[in-house]
Design a protein around this motif. Structure first.
Motif, PDB file in Angstrom:
ATOM      1  N   LEU A  45      -4.710   4.648 -18.756  1.00  9.57           N
ATOM      2  CA  LEU A  45      -5.310   4.128 -19.978  1.00  9.57           C
ATOM      3  C   LEU A  45      -6.373   3.086 -19.650  1.00  9.57           C
ATOM      4  O   LEU A  45      -7.455   3.080 -20.253  1.00  9.57           O
ATOM      5  N   VAL A  46      -6.063   2.205 -18.697  1.00 11.04           N
ATOM      6  CA  VAL A  46      -7.023   1.158 -18.342  1.00 11.04           C
ATOM      7  C   VAL A  46      -8.262   1.772 -17.697  1.00 11.04           C
ATOM      8  O   VAL A  46      -9.394   1.405 -18.035  1.00 11.04           O
ATOM      9  N   ASP A  47      -8.055   2.712 -16.748  1.00 14.60           N
ATOM     10  CA  ASP A  47      -9.196   3.376 -16.118  1.00 14.60           C
ATOM     11  C   ASP A  47     -10.093   4.024 -17.170  1.00 14.60           C
ATOM     12  O   ASP A  47     -11.319   3.891 -17.137  1.00 14.60           O
ATOM     13  N   ARG A 150     -12.111   6.735  -3.440  1.00 17.92           N
ATOM     14  CA  ARG A 150     -10.663   6.771  -3.636  1.00 17.92           C
ATOM     15  C   ARG A 150      -9.943   7.556  -2.544  1.00 17.92           C
ATOM     16  O   ARG A 150      -8.764   7.296  -2.265  1.00 17.92           O
ATOM     17  N   ILE A 151     -10.608   8.503  -1.909  1.00 20.63           N
ATOM     18  CA  ILE A 151      -9.960   9.336  -0.896  1.00 20.63           C
ATOM     19  C   ILE A 151      -9.429   8.503   0.263  1.00 20.63           C
ATOM     20  O   ILE A 151      -8.502   8.917   0.980  1.00 20.63           O
ATOM     21  N   LEU A 152      -9.959   7.304   0.460  1.00 19.95           N
ATOM     22  CA  LEU A 152      -9.514   6.436   1.550  1.00 19.95           C
ATOM     23  C   LEU A 152      -8.059   5.999   1.387  1.00 19.95           C
ATOM     24  O   LEU A 152      -7.438   5.550   2.347  1.00 19.95           O
ATOM     25  N   SER A 153      -7.514   6.140   0.196  1.00 14.30           N
ATOM     26  CA  SER A 153      -6.117   5.758  -0.040  1.00 14.30           C
ATOM     27  C   SER A 153      -5.139   6.845   0.376  1.00 14.30           C
ATOM     28  O   SER A 153      -3.926   6.657   0.230  1.00 14.30           O
ATOM     29  N   GLY A 154      -5.623   7.985   0.910  1.00 13.20           N
ATOM     30  CA  GLY A 154      -4.769   9.130   1.201  1.00 13.20           C
ATOM     31  C   GLY A 154      -3.499   8.832   1.970  1.00 13.20           C
ATOM     32  O   GLY A 154      -2.387   9.100   1.470  1.00 13.20           O
ATOM     33  N   ILE A 183       2.175  -1.612  -7.187  1.00  7.99           N
ATOM     34  CA  ILE A 183       1.037  -0.727  -6.928  1.00  7.99           C
ATOM     35  C   ILE A 183       0.100  -0.665  -8.126  1.00  7.99           C
ATOM     36  O   ILE A 183      -1.110  -0.889  -8.018  1.00  7.99           O
ATOM     37  N   ASN A 184       0.671  -0.373  -9.280  1.00  2.27           N
ATOM     38  CA  ASN A 184      -0.168  -0.171 -10.460  1.00  2.27           C
ATOM     39  C   ASN A 184      -0.638  -1.484 -11.067  1.00  2.27           C
ATOM     40  O   ASN A 184      -1.710  -1.535 -11.686  1.00  2.27           O
ATOM     41  N   THR A 209      -7.819   1.378  -6.995  1.00  2.00           N
ATOM     42  CA  THR A 209      -6.754   2.310  -6.647  1.00  2.00           C
ATOM     43  C   THR A 209      -6.415   2.246  -5.166  1.00  2.00           C
ATOM     44  O   THR A 209      -5.244   2.213  -4.782  1.00  2.00           O
ATOM     45  N   VAL A 210      -7.436   2.207  -4.322  1.00  2.49           N
ATOM     46  CA  VAL A 210      -7.220   2.140  -2.873  1.00  2.49           C
ATOM     47  C   VAL A 210      -6.426   0.887  -2.516  1.00  2.49           C
ATOM     48  O   VAL A 210      -5.447   0.938  -1.752  1.00  2.49           O
TER      49      VAL A 210
END
Length: 455
Positions: A45-47, A150-154, A183-184, A209-210
């Protein structure tokens, strides 16, 4: 040990032998995890609100496409959580503390290897995702920016699946709540700060997110390892023993197929939505956030079903299995009904909070009832997933997901040409119903076979 034995809410007891399932026991797992999981759609929702308040449907559509691509990537690996939960719960029921730790290490190794591979392959994965979703040039540019950050958080994101699976397998709902909130919570605060206050937009949302995933993984690893009993630590040879890895890989394979098909269903919905125009696509993205709120809300009870049914099978105690199934079903259906009514009453106001684009709002109002009833149509599906994961009946879950997907595709072919976006949402609700009903009819036979074999 008597049948009245229950899990100590201190989260540090052993689970072997018969036990009695009570409302208090169910809620001690479900309530913390429901609260924890609700932080995930709250993050969504925030995003959505951060990007939506920029007033451009293109930005919101680009975020929606990017989010779907990450669902396709990361949720496909949700088997790391699910398989870990089922195997740890059964080891907990047998009081096999060495195997509990071994399952954790096996799953964590797989998570880190897969997460690193995702980062290395990110250019190819992005190209494939953009080809699959086929967004317009402006939407593609937004998606590209979001994805490559964001992919860096994989590795951290997949490690968090393993950590959460372990604590849920032991019925440690409060620990799960703490980790999900950490986390969130970090993600939400940074999303607002970076995205709105600093004006970084979609890039700020991705960086938030990362950061949340990395901090959560470090904290979760420290908590889990800090609680290990070193006197029963597994040897490296036992961790990588072929006979021990085989059940985990078998579960992972089946659950990965199931997760991939589930994500394919949502991806197909988004892909069809792109053909209906950017405004409808953006409105559907807002409404899918509402669907996810209902889903994560019900997932807390599904997690209670996972742990309790898995523990009952590990303890070889059929009465606990039957009672857990019955009581979690009652709770799930009651909460689903409440959630549907709440969204029917307050849903339009929620849409207004998520976007300031008047054209997106108008379309979302029209289709809000379809999003609201997903709680009711999906309640049984979420619950049955929990039961089949806890029982490690992964092959049945995979096969019934494929059958439900076939029904979903048939519904799309019939309903979308005739009714447009109404047909798209009707097909989604039918898909949810198919999943729950197809699994439910298998429970009596599979449970009889499982407990007969355990005698």
């Amino acid at each position: 040990m008597t049948a009245a034995h229950t899990i100590d809410t201190s989260e540090n007891t052993h689970g072997a032998g018969p036990f009695h399932v009570t409302n208090r026991l169910i809620l001690s797992i479900a309530v913390p995890m429901t609260l924890g999981f609700l932080t995930t759609p709250l993050l969504g929702l925030v995003d959505t609100a951060v990007v939506g308040h920029m007033g451009q449907a293109t930005l919101l559509a680009g975020l929606a496409v990017g989010a779907i691509l990450f669902d396709l990537l990361f949720t496909t690996f949700n088997f790391l959580r699910s398989a870990t939960t089922g195997l740890v719960a059964q080891a907990f029921g047998r009081d096999d503390r060495t195997e509990e730790q071994a399952v954790f290490w096996r799953s964590l190794i797989i998570a880190l290897v897969c997460g690193t591979a995702i980062v290395l392959l990110s250019p190819l994965l992005l190209a494939a995702g953009l080809w699959l979703m086929a967004p317009g040039p402006e939407v593609e540019a937004v998606t590209r920016t979001y994805f490559l950050c964001r992919i860096l958080s994989g590795p951290a994101a997949l490690a968090n699946y393993t950590i959460l699976g372990y604590v849920l397998g032991r019925g440690q709902g409060t620990t799960g709540l703490m980790l999900q909130t950490l986390i969130n919570g970090i993600n939400i605060v940074l999303c607002i700060f970076l995205g709105l206050y600093l004006g970084w937009g979609v890039m700020g949302v991705a960086l938030a997110t990362v950061t949340g995933e990395v901090v959560g993984a470090i904290a979760g690893f420290a908590i889990v390892c800090g609680r290990f009993d070193r006197t029963v630590s597994p040897s490296w040879a036992s961790i990588i023993a072929r006979e021990r890895l085989k059940p985990l890989f078998g579960l992972n394979r089946d659950i990965m197929v199931r997760s991939f098909v589930l994500l394919a269903a949502f991806t197909l919905m988004t892909r069809i939505g792109t053909a209906l125009g950017p405004v409808t696509l953006a409105a559907n993205a807002v409404l899918m956030t509402i669907f996810l709120v209902a889903g994560y809300y019900l997932d807390g009870l599904a997690n209670a079903a996972e742990q309790l049914t898995g523990r009952a099978i590990g303890a070889r105690f059929r009465p606990a299995f039957d009672r857990a199934l019955k009581m979690t079903a009652i709770w799930s259906l009651a909460l689903a009904g409440f959630t549907t009514v709440a969204f029917l009453i307050f849903g339009d106001g929620l849409v207004d909070l998520l976007t300031t684009a008047e054209d997106v709002r108008a379309v979302a109002y029209t289709y809000m009832p379809w999003a609201a009833i997903t709680a009711m149509t999906g309640a049984l599906a979420f619950l049955m997933d929990g039961v089949f994961i806890g029982a490690t009946w992964s092959r049945d879950m995979r096969n019934m997901m494929l059958a439900a997907f076939a029904g979903y595709v048939a519904a799309l072919c019939l309903l979308v040409p005739a009714f447009g976006n109404h047909g798209l949402w009707a097909s989604l609700n039918l898909f949810l119903l198919f999943r729950g009903l197809f699994l439910m009819v298998l429970v009596p036979r599979r449970s009889a076979q499982t407990f007969l074999a355990a005698q």
